[in-house]
Design an enzyme around this catalytic site. Structure first.
Site, mmCIF file in Angstrom:
data_model
loop_
_atom_site.group_PDB
_atom_site.id
_atom_site.type_symbol
_atom_site.label_atom_id
_atom_site.label_comp_id
_atom_site.label_asym_id
_atom_site.label_seq_id
_atom_site.Cartn_x
_atom_site.Cartn_y
_atom_site.Cartn_z
ATOM 1 C CD GLU A 12 34.569 13.072 24.162
ATOM 2 O OE1 GLU A 12 35.778 12.889 24.378
ATOM 3 O OE2 GLU A 12 33.775 13.469 25.042
ATOM 4 C CG ASP A 32 37.569 11.458 22.565
ATOM 5 O OD1 ASP A 32 36.986 12.482 22.216
ATOM 6 O OD2 ASP A 32 37.512 10.989 23.705
ATOM 7 C CD GLU A 68 41.396 12.202 24.576
ATOM 8 O OE1 GLU A 68 42.228 11.857 25.443
ATOM 9 O OE2 GLU A 68 40.175 12.230 24.794
ATOM 10 N NE ARG A 126 38.798 -0.518 30.664
ATOM 11 C CZ ARG A 126 38.911 0.444 29.762
ATOM 12 N NH1 ARG A 126 39.894 0.390 28.877
ATOM 13 N NH2 ARG A 126 38.078 1.446 29.725
#
Length: 236
Positions: free
Chosen positions: A47, A49, A51, A222
């Site tokens: 995919e 993207d 968005e 993260r």
């Protein structure tokens, strides 16, 4: 994969969900999608993207980008745009070649994801790709980390698309064969070499300096054990 050539929404798109919430106008040149519920799909898909994330009234819209390979993403970069995307039509493009994936807004590169297979980073190339366009409810994470929920009293939410263009090149033994319809600046060989040319690099730096608001390659919380290997490579 290259780009270019005018298409028709009647010709190139299938309306696969939503009853009458998707409509095609103007002889196939304009598409509208309205949202009042959501849909999803797929476990091991590739995919690429674009968005648009929801916002509080008056706040800038966020353009969210991501690249998935075999169902694994986590490669988000987010941007404020230098215009209000709800006021006029703008051109959002993806160039997908063997060397890299380039995200562009109005022909300005905003992100480059290089093919990093040589350093063990999967690259989306082994599966056929289709273009999907949809509206969906992501208020569990998208707006301020899920703090702001969708106000359904303002539904339906409608997006409009026009002037869809696409084309493809098939690759075999290191050579490409492109459709006869290929045209526009996207078929310029500069987009398909291993690095961007100088003007494109300047535009990319401008966007990433002034409009990028999140980059997974800079999120220490993260990735406390170290950034993904592609983060150590040049952006260009």
């Amino acid at each position: 994969m290259a780009v270019a050539a005018s298409g028709s929404f009647y010709q190139d798109f299938d309306l696969t969900w939503g009853d009458h919430r998707a409509k095609i106008f103007n002889g196939g040149q304009l598409l509208s999608l309205s949202l009042d519920k959501l849909s999803s799909q797929g476990p091991t898909h590739d995919e690429i993207d674009f968005e648009f994330l929801g916002n509080l009234s008056g706040d800038p819209y966020i353009l969210h980008t991501n690249v998935f390979t075999q169902g694994k993403g986590n490669r988000e970069q987010q941007f404020y745009l230098w215009f209000d995307p709800t006021r006029n039509f703008h051109t959002y493009s993806i160039i997908w070649s063997q060397q890299h994936i380039i995200f562009l807004v109005d022909n300005i590169p905003i992100r480059v994801f290089k093919n990093g297979e040589s350093i063990g980073v999967p690259f989306p190339k082994s599966q056929p790709m289709r273009i999907y366009s949809s509206l969906w409810n992501a208020d569990d994470w998208a707006t301020r980390g899920g703090l702001v929920k969708t106000d359904w009293t303002k539904a339906p939410f409608t997006a409009y698309y026009r002037n869809f263009k696409a084309d493809a090149c098939s690759w075999s033994s290191g050579t490409s064969s492109c459709g006869s319809r290929s045209s526009s600046s996207f078929s310029d060989p500069a987009w398909h070499t291993n690095s961007l040319d100088a003007p494109s690099r300047r535009r990319l730096r401008w966007v990433q300096k002034y409009f990028m608001i999140y980059n997974y390659c800079a999120d220490l919380k993260r990735f406390p054990q170290g950034f993904p290997p592609e983060c150590e490579r040049s952006r260009f």
